[in-house]
Design an enzyme around this catalytic site. Structure first.
Site, PDB file in Angstrom:
ATOM      1  N   CYS A  59      -2.076   9.228   3.453  1.00 21.57           N
ATOM      2  CA  CYS A  59      -1.858   8.950   1.661  1.00 21.57           C
ATOM      3  C   CYS A  59      -2.986   9.350   1.218  1.00 21.57           C
ATOM      4  O   CYS A  59      -2.983   9.640   0.123  1.00 21.57           O
ATOM      5  CB  CYS A  59      -1.538   7.346   1.814  1.00 21.57           C
ATOM      6  SG  CYS A  59      -2.978   6.351   2.585  1.00 21.57           S
ATOM      7  N   GLU A  66       1.120  -1.299   0.101  1.00 19.81           N
ATOM      8  CA  GLU A  66       0.163  -0.004  -0.062  1.00 19.81           C
ATOM      9  C   GLU A  66       0.693   1.129  -0.278  1.00 19.81           C
ATOM     10  O   GLU A  66       1.549   1.535   0.888  1.00 19.81           O
ATOM     11  CB  GLU A  66      -0.797   0.163   1.303  1.00 19.81           C
ATOM     12  CG  GLU A  66      -1.507  -1.224   1.781  1.00 19.81           C
ATOM     13  CD  GLU A  66      -2.762  -1.632   1.533  1.00 19.81           C
ATOM     14  OE1 GLU A  66      -3.605  -0.714   0.741  1.00 19.81           O
ATOM     15  OE2 GLU A  66      -3.386  -2.628   2.089  1.00 19.81           O
TER      16      GLU A  66
HETATM   17  N1  LIG Z   1      -1.632   3.246   0.749  1.00 20.31           N
HETATM   18  C1  LIG Z   1      -1.809   3.324   2.010  1.00 20.31           C
HETATM   19  O1  LIG Z   1      -2.811   2.772   2.519  1.00 20.31           O
HETATM   20  C2  LIG Z   1      -0.925   4.032   2.802  1.00 20.31           C
HETATM   21  C3  LIG Z   1      -1.301   4.189   4.240  1.00 20.31           C
HETATM   22  C4  LIG Z   1      -0.145   5.088   5.102  1.00 20.31           C
HETATM   23  C5  LIG Z   1       0.755   5.562   4.286  1.00 20.31           C
HETATM   24  N2  LIG Z   1       0.994   5.326   2.998  1.00 20.31           N
HETATM   25  C6  LIG Z   1       2.471   6.069   2.406  1.00 20.31           C
HETATM   26  O2  LIG Z   1       3.532   5.814   3.169  1.00 20.31           O
HETATM   27  C7  LIG Z   1       4.202   6.917   3.046  1.00 20.31           C
HETATM   28  C8  LIG Z   1       4.696   7.619   4.400  1.00 20.31           C
HETATM   29  O3  LIG Z   1       4.995   6.652   5.482  1.00 20.31           O
HETATM   30  P1  LIG Z   1       6.694   6.469   5.744  1.00 20.31           P
HETATM   31  O4  LIG Z   1       7.292   7.793   5.718  1.00 20.31           O
HETATM   32  O5  LIG Z   1       6.697   5.502   7.150  1.00 20.31           O
HETATM   33  O6  LIG Z   1       6.944   5.565   4.539  1.00 20.31           O
HETATM   34  P2  LIG Z   1       8.590   4.689   4.257  1.00 20.31           P
HETATM   35  O7  LIG Z   1       8.291   4.123   3.045  1.00 20.31           O
HETATM   36  O8  LIG Z   1       9.612   5.639   4.473  1.00 20.31           O
HETATM   37  O9  LIG Z   1       8.750   3.776   5.611  1.00 20.31           O
HETATM   38  C9  LIG Z   1       7.658   2.553   5.573  1.00 20.31           C
HETATM   39  C10 LIG Z   1       8.225   1.626   6.372  1.00 20.31           C
HETATM   40  O10 LIG Z   1       9.349   1.004   5.660  1.00 20.31           O
HETATM   41  C11 LIG Z   1      10.391   0.583   6.263  1.00 20.31           C
HETATM   42  N3  LIG Z   1      11.520   0.584   5.296  1.00 20.31           N
HETATM   43  C12 LIG Z   1      12.501   1.724   4.839  1.00 20.31           C
HETATM   44  N4  LIG Z   1      13.237   1.109   4.170  1.00 20.31           N
HETATM   45  C13 LIG Z   1      13.058  -0.250   4.122  1.00 20.31           C
HETATM   46  C14 LIG Z   1      13.797  -1.076   2.915  1.00 20.31           C
HETATM   47  N5  LIG Z   1      14.648  -1.099   2.423  1.00 20.31           N
HETATM   48  N6  LIG Z   1      13.058  -2.370   3.220  1.00 20.31           N
HETATM   49  C15 LIG Z   1      12.157  -2.594   3.977  1.00 20.31           C
HETATM   50  N7  LIG Z   1      11.431  -1.606   4.758  1.00 20.31           N
HETATM   51  C16 LIG Z   1      11.938  -0.421   4.738  1.00 20.31           C
HETATM   52  C17 LIG Z   1      10.468   1.751   7.164  1.00 20.31           C
HETATM   53  O11 LIG Z   1      11.316   1.729   8.223  1.00 20.31           O
HETATM   54  C18 LIG Z   1       8.926   2.018   7.555  1.00 20.31           C
HETATM   55  O12 LIG Z   1       8.804   0.980   8.585  1.00 20.31           O
HETATM   56  C19 LIG Z   1       3.819   7.960   2.264  1.00 20.31           C
HETATM   57  O13 LIG Z   1       3.978   7.803   0.800  1.00 20.31           O
HETATM   58  C20 LIG Z   1       1.929   7.602   2.418  1.00 20.31           C
HETATM   59  O14 LIG Z   1       1.272   7.887   1.209  1.00 20.31           O
HETATM   60  C21 LIG Z   1       0.166   4.516   2.243  1.00 20.31           C
HETATM   61  N1  LIG Z   2      -7.358   5.160   5.598  1.00 27.10           N
HETATM   62  C1  LIG Z   2      -6.936   6.484   5.681  1.00 27.10           C
HETATM   63  C2  LIG Z   2      -5.759   6.926   4.979  1.00 27.10           C
HETATM   64  C3  LIG Z   2      -4.374   6.006   5.397  1.00 27.10           C
HETATM   65  C4  LIG Z   2      -3.210   6.478   4.804  1.00 27.10           C
HETATM   66  O1  LIG Z   2      -2.558   7.190   5.247  1.00 27.10           O
HETATM   67  C5  LIG Z   2      -7.901   7.371   5.179  1.00 27.10           C
HETATM   68  O2  LIG Z   2      -8.953   7.101   4.466  1.00 27.10           O
HETATM   69  O3  LIG Z   2      -8.043   8.626   5.360  1.00 27.10           O
END
Ligand SMILES: NC(=O)c1ccc[n+]([C@@H]2O[C@H](COP(=O)([O-])OP(=O)(O)OC[C@H]3O[C@@H](n4cnc5c(N)ncnc54)[C@H](O)[C@@H]3O)[C@@H](O)[C@H]2O)c1
Ligand SMILES: N[C@@H](CCC=O)C(=O)O
Length: 515
Positions: free
Chosen positions: A320, A286
């Site tokens: 996100c 995600e």
């Molecule tokens: N689509 C969704 O449902 C959703 C929900 C929440 C957040 N997000 C996205 O998450 C991002 C923000 O969160 P963030 O800053 O914590 O993201 P990030 O990608 O920096 O980190 C996410 C996780 O990945 C880990 N990580 C980093 N490098 C890695 C590697 N090489 N291998 C495995 N794991 C690794 C981090 O330590 C952390 O636990 C935004 O882009 C947001 O849109 C998406």
């Molecule tokens: N599920 C949350 C977003 C999660 C990601 O950051 C929303 O619907 O706002």
């Protein structure tokens, strides 16, 4: 008989008792600051020399907790434990696995404000956002437990005369759960328990900014009766522990939530088959979004402005789903912009411990620097109509920022900023609005504000996002009501909190017996 699922209600903080209860929870958490949290592998508490220090993003001087940090050797130990525990856990009856989630949900509900207070302190979440995060975690526990009960007998298939055919779901194996900082409880817990209730064992690597709340949740699962070794808590460096486990031949699946950059890296690495590996790994990813609020010309402009502002700036735009671009019909563009600017200027930014502050900090220095650099880009790509300033002297505070008159292909309209910045773009007509709405690599959320029935029906067909909303903002999906997840570069098309989510953690087995 499965009880009916209903989402956990949000707390009304205008009620005096609720406000007082939350203040008491903040006092409790403030009295617990600075504690140490070990790794948990097979039930064993392991303290390491190297630590992750979790700090309060609203006050850089304040340490929330110190968490032991796994390295490759400890990740390997955790993998061996998870592999052997899978042999027993997979045999647990689905109802018994579900019961652990119901118990964990009951514990979390009893300690709701305490968990939310940790989210205020460690995640920088304002009260309401923290309360919603905890409510969502409770929802995931309740919802996935019921889903497992519904799926426990598989799906009926036809049998010919003289044979019995069955179609059942069985678990996969060891899952690596990697969670982001922005829903430190809900997403971390939801992705973990979906894997567990489906019969898998888990290695949980939470985000490094928010490991304390994850440690506390792991304790709750233990209190709820989860056997040792099913959930192994191994915070650590993404580059070291993350890569090691993603590459590991015994990893059966990876459940990742986070940025596009890391998600794509995991997807690519997981595709490689390593010596000793006898399956193709599954990846649930995600990832990010560039979500659009689309405003038609026949609307209540107060309502449109408010939907834009709250979608853009809730939790400082660190969702996100955040509406980081507003595409507004030329007939109402000036009016909607003016009202959005006025509303934005009324939002108070400050320490999220103070209920009066609408917005708290962003998560850390790297996020602060990145967002401020996008604001600088905004000065060249458009006009700063509100905000534009930041202050990182005590915590990482950025004013909610509106950049007006941005071109549809500008960087501010294309790239995920993940902060309190929204770009306004003027559109000629509805065709143009749909064209802009679909012009990014992402496809997570979007909303159309319109009173034109034909446009609403067209948007249902044409607006290509996983979560599409009408006449409201584009954030705040509720588990079991609005299953959540995006298209294209927003991920692997999965839907958290949806009826088919658990299937991603299982495989179907057909048995056929001749009578
Ligand atoms: N689509 C969704 O449902 C959703 C929900 C929440 C957040 N997000 C996205 O998450 C991002 C923000 O969160 P963030 O800053 O914590 O993201 P990030 O990608 O920096 O980190 C996410 C996780 O990945 C880990 N990580 C980093 N490098 C890695 C590697 N090489 N291998 C495995 N794991 C690794 C981090 O330590 C952390 O636990 C935004 O882009 C947001 O849109 C998406
Ligand atoms: N599920 C949350 C977003 C999660 C990601 O950051 C929303 O619907 O706002």
């Amino acid at each position: 008989m499965i009880r009916e699922y209903k989402h956990e209600p949000f707390t009304d903080f205008s009620v005096k008792e609720n406000k007082k209860a939350f203040e008491e929870a903040l006092d409790l958490v403030n009295s617990q600051l600075g504690k140490e949290y070990p790794l948990v592998i097979g039930g064993e508490r392991i303290t390491t020399d190297e630590k992750i220090v979790s700090i309060n993003p609203a006050n850089k001087e304040e340490v929330i907790g110190t968490v032991s940090k796994a390295n490759k050797d400890l990740a390997e130990k955790a993998m061996q434990v998870a592999v052997s525990t899978f042999e027993t856990w997979k045999k647990w009856a689905p109802e018994a696995r579900a019961n652990i989630l119901y118990r964990a949900s009951a514990i979390l509900r009893r300690r709701k404000h305490e968990f939310s207070a940790y989210l205020v302190k460690e995640g920088g979440k304002p009260w309401k956002e923290a309360d919603a995060d905890t409510a969502e975690a409770i929802d995931f526990l309740e919802f996935y437990a019921r889903q497992m009960e519904l799926m426990k007998n598989g799906v009926p298939v036809k049998s010919r005369e003289g044979e019995i055919n069955q179609f059942n779901y069985i678990p996969l194996g060891v899952g690596i759960v990697i969670s982001p900082f922005n829903f430190p409880l809900a997403i971390m817990a939801g992705t973990t328990v979906a894997a567990i209730v489906s019969g898998n064992t888990v290695l949980l690597k939470p985000a490094n900014n928010t490991p304390v709340v994850a440690a506390k949740f792991a304790e709750v699962m233990e209190q709820a009766g989860l056997p040792a070794g099913v959930l192994n808590f191994i915070p650590g460096s993404g580059a070291e522990v993350g890569d090691y486990l993603v590459d590991h031949p015994k990893t059966r699946f990876v459940s990742f939530t986070g940025s596009r950059e890391v998600g794509c890296r995991i997807y690519e690495r997981a595709a490689k088959v390593h010596p000793g590996q006898i399956w193709l790994k599954r990846v649930i990813a995600e990832m990010g979004g560039k979500d659009t609020m689309v405003i038609d010309n026949n609307v209540d402009t107060d309502m449109a402005a408010s939907a834009i502002v709250y979608s853009a700036f809730g939790f400082s735009g660190q969702k996100c789903s955040a509406g980081s671009r507003a595409v507004v019909h030329q007939d109402v563009y000036d009016e909607v912009l003016e009202k959005a600017v006025e509303l934005t200027k009324s939002l108070r930014v400050g320490n999220p411990e103070d209920l009066g502050n609408y917005m708290g900090p962003v998560i850390d220095q790297a996020a602060y620097n990145k967002i401020m650099s996008y604001i600088e880009i905004g000065r060249t790509e458009g006009k700063i109509a509100a905000g534009g300033e930041g202050d990182d002297s005590k915590g990482y505070f950025i004013q909610p920022t509106i950049v007006a008159d941005v071109e549809e292909k500008a960087r501010l309209m294309q790239e995920e900023i993940f902060g309190p910045v929204v770009a306004f773009c003027k559109a000629r007509d509805f065709d143009h609005m749909m064209e802009i709405a679909n012009n990014t690599d992402y496809g997570l959320t979007g909303a159309l504000v319109s009173n034109n029935r034909e446009h609403i029906e067209r948007a249902k067909e044409e607006f290509h996002v996983g979560n599409l909303y009408f006449n409201r903002g584009c954030t705040g999906a509720i588990v079991g009501y609005q299953p959540f997840g995006g298209f294209n570069m927003s991920g692997t098309d999965s839907k958290a909190g949806g009826p088919d989510y658990l299937l991603l953690h299982m495989q179907a087995k057909t048995t056929s017996e001749l009578l």
